[in-house]
Write a protein that holds these residues in place. Structure first.
Motif: not given
Lengths: 485, 298
Positions: A159-185
């Motif tokens: 956020s503009s105050e320099g804090q993490i906005n958890s709902s926004k973070l959830e949104r951008i994490l949700s957009k990532l593809s499953v391949q980016s997860m550091l899990l076993e192949e």
């Protein structure tokens, strides 16, 4: 708030031990188990990709240089980067795959906001010639995942105050593809086979059915990613002593070639010492040559400042004393016996004198001429003149208020061992006639040490010099003790 | 040449102009008024090499420099002695108000090392004074190096060289010949060292001045040779036994008078009457028993 630093070129950068490799004018790649593990920009432009076989790589680019991976050196480099960022936060996690994660929430106030903190991190990392990618998130796992994206992507959640906005973070994490997860192949493939494309879709599943389908490990990872489960990690602890080594890709034949690896190790040492607030007075260098023998030499310092240039200069001077017999394959630096840095209070105003009191030049002279070439003078309370004044290699206790046996009219030059004077026909002869011009001064009763009974006189040589001579009552001989300079 | 170029040259302090009368140049008083009066800078020049030419080590060179050393040792910076001919005697230096904790004595093995060390000491800017004892060689190139180092660090550089090099040119800013001490009968036995200035910065040279480097010498009372303790007048200690076994010369006999105990003992030993124990016992009254090892008995 967690800050992750990913080193995408870690396997390649860990190999940069020789100066000629710094210039990336050649396609280079690191291989592991005959597969390409890491490529530099030039190789990537030629179409070489991670996972290709060596044959494919050579087919695409004939001039590519391939190196074996050196995991030990990679871990060393990671540790050095951790030492670099340690002053920013004491909670540092090293992930062996090449990611360093810092807890920065507690440092935000000190650095007055996230922007200046990030700038500080960048400044520190730019000192080392490494590539890095930064990301911010509210859990270490999320920070790890986001480090594969540009920093601007994770900055959307701030956020503009320099804090993490958890709902926004959830949104951008949700957009990532499953391949980016550091899990076993295997698990990733399972997600894809069912038809899940991004992390958001996985998150919508009920936890119990998710666990049933993909296992407990995958669920725990997902919960940690969205900061719904505790994520304990081992924090990095800086070691007490310094030991680092470098193995060269190509053997080094001359001293000049050793300069770059020496400088690199010393730079790491300086960072380490700054972190520990310690001072190394004894460095031990080891050069490993191709005939499996080791050349060891040590460098000793007398002054107590951490200075890369001093260390480098003295190491070079010491190295010049050694002959390299075989090509050198590796180098190691050890610094044990670290002493706490004595912090001197500096005067607010410039001292009256023009000259500093830096004893570095003594180190330099000792490195070239031998450790016993530089001596300091001290005064000792002793009866015999040759014992009252001593020279010593070590810095001596300041001898200010010594009640000495000094009588006036003693000479400024002293002979370390008195020199016998010939006495012939009532004349004292020492390359010329000597005439006594003073009354005697007696020194006797040195019974606790070696007995002595001496009559001291000032004698004038025929050439005009003044000598301090004595008649030894025990040996019945004349000796020259000193010269009036 | 344009005036700008001349101005540039004058700025470097290397050119002396007759018109410059008393331009303040950094120098430190030598501590001897008569010498200061002779020097255009009224003292030892800073940031330059001063050369002292001597007939032998020990002609009063340290006495001449003592006021300078005392003053500089009270300030920041070390005093470096490179390749001194003897060991400095700490109590005597302390008595001359020199802080001996500031002294660094460096012994070198070759001329090349000596020059290198002097350059290092000067260029470190940690030494206010660098004393260098140079061999009896024409080292004008090396001297030039030292001059540049001294100028760079603004320290006081003193080199000691043999007087035979007085005729040979040297890049040192100040050159002085220090002559050995002479007793002047006319001036109530006061002694003087003559200093001749061969070259000096800031003006003409050729001055001569007599300095009393050992003012205390008037209190020294000379003794006639007959009063000197000369029991054994041998050149080698091993000859002692031979002499004592033979009949003692009359000249020796006379000097025994100063040492009645020793002489009587020696006589009895010679006659084979004294036992070791007796000698020990008697000697204990005056000396340590260890003295026996020095005593020409066995």
């Amino acid at each position: 708030m967690w800050l992750s630093i990913r080193l995408p070129q870690l396997p390649l950068e860990a190999l940069q031990t020789e100066s000629n490799q710094v210039s990336a004018e050649q396609a280079q790649a690191v291989i592991q188990e005959n597969r390409i593990l890491c490529v530099n920009q030039l190789a990537s432009q030629q179409g070489i990709q991670v996972g290709q076989t060596i044959t494919n790589a050579f087919a695409l680019c004939e001039t590519i240089q391939l190196y074996q991976r050196k995991p030990q050196q990679e871990q060393q480099l990671l540790k050095n980067v951790a030492i670099l960022v340690y002053p920013i936060s004491s909670s540092v996690i090293i992930e062996p795959e090449g990611i360093i994660i810092l807890e920065v929430a507690r440092s935000l106030k000190l650095y007055k906001g996230i922007d200046s903190l990030l700038n500080n991190v960048r400044e520190r990392l730019d000192e080392e010639s490494i590539n890095y990618q930064l990301a911010l998130a509210d859990s270490p796992t999320a920070a790890e995942v986001l480090s594969f994206m540009p920093l601007a992507y994770s900055m959307q959640a701030i956020s503009s105050e320099g804090q993490i906005n958890s709902s926004k973070l959830e949104r951008i994490l949700s957009k990532l593809s499953v391949q980016s997860m550091l899990l076993e192949e295997k698990i990733i493939q399972q997600f894809q086979s069912v038809g899940f494309k991004n992390i958001g879709q996985l998150k919508q599943l009920p936890h119990s059915s998710f666990q049933k389908r993909f296992g407990k490990k995958a669920l725990n990872y997902l919960l940690k990613l969205f900061n719904q489960q505790a994520d304990p990690r081992d924090f990095f602890q800086p070691e007490e002593t310094f030991y680092q080594s470098l193995e060269f890709n190509e053997v080094i034949h001359h001293r000049q070639g050793l300069l770059f690896p020496i400088k690199r190790l010393l730079k790491n040492l300086v960072n380490f010492l700054h972190l520990q607030q310690k001072n190394a007075q004894h460095l031990e260098w080891k050069l490993f040559d191709s005939s499996k023998s080791t050349l060891t030499f040590s460098v000793v310092f007398s002054n107590a400042n951490i200075s890369l240039n001093n260390y480098l200069e003295l190491t070079q001077l010491n190295l010049e004393n050694h002959q390299l017999k075989e090509p050198i394959e590796g180098i190691a630096l050890t610094a044990e016996k670290l002493s706490p840095l004595d912090i001197k209070t500096q005067e607010l105003f410039e001292q009256a004198g023009y000259f500093n009191s830096n004893s570095h030049f003594i180190n330099k002279i000792r490195a070239k001429l031998g450790s016993n070439s530089c001596l300091q003078l001290a005064q000792v309370p002793a009866h015999l003149p040759e014992q009252a004044s001593i020279v010593s290699v070590d810095a001596l206790p300041i001898s200010k208020d010594i009640e000495s046996d000094y009588q006036p009219h003693q000479p400024t030059w002293l002979l370390e061992t008195p020199k016998p004077i010939r006495s012939l026909h009532q004349q004292l002869v020492l390359n010329g006639k000597l005439t006594i011009i003073s009354s005697p001064q007696k020194i006797a009763n040195n019974w606790w040490d070696s007995s002595a009974a001496r009559d001291y006189y000032i004698a004038e040589h025929e050439n005009g010099s003044l000598y301090w001579i004595f008649f030894d009552q025990l040996k019945k001989l004349w000796f020259l003790q000193g010269v009036y300079g | 040449m344009s005036s700008a170029a001349i101005k540039q040259l004058l700025k470097t302090n290397r050119i002396w102009q007759a018109s410059e009368k008393k331009r303040a140049r950094p120098a430190l008083s030598s501590g001897y008024q008569a010498l200061d009066n002779m020097l255009h800078y009224s003292g030892w020049p800073q940031g330059a090499i001063s050369e002292l030419l001597l007939s032998a080590n020990g002609t009063g060179e340290l006495r001449l420099l003592a006021p300078l050393m005392a003053k500089l040792s009270q300030q920041s910076g070390y005093l470096c002695w490179i390749n001194p001919p003897f060991q400095p005697y700490a109590p005597a230096l302390s008595a001359l108000d020199i802080d001996i904790n500031k002294l660094i004595i460096i012994n070198t093995r070759s001329d090349l090392d000596t020059i290198w060390t002097a350059q290092q000491a000067m260029n470190s800017k940690a030494c206010s004074l660098v004393l260098t004892w140079l061999p009896k060689k024409n080292l004008s190139k090396e001297m030039r190096k030292l001059c540049l180092a001294a100028e760079n660090s603004q320290c006081w550089g003193i080199t000691f060289r043999h007087q035979s090099l007085a005729e040979i040119s040297s890049p040192a800013a100040l050159r002085m010949l220090l002559q050995p001490r002479r007793v002047s009968k006319a001036l109530t036995n006061q002694s003087f060292n003559q200093v001749s200035i061969i070259k000096q910065p800031g003006g003409w040279s050729g001055q001569q001045v007599k300095l009393n480097l050992y003012p205390e010498s008037v209190y020294w009372t000379a003794q006639p040779a007959s009063l000197w303790p000369t029991l054994s007048i041998q050149s080698k200690p091993s000859n002692l036994i031979d002499r004592t076994n033979n009949s003692i010369a009359t000249s020796n006999q006379r000097s025994f008078n100063q040492q009645p105990l020793i002489s009587s003992l020696e006589r009895s030993v010679r006659q084979g009457k004294a036992t070791d124990r007796m000698v020990n016992g008697d000697l204990n009254t005056q000396f340590d028993p260890k003295a026996n090892s020095h005593y020409p008995l066995h």
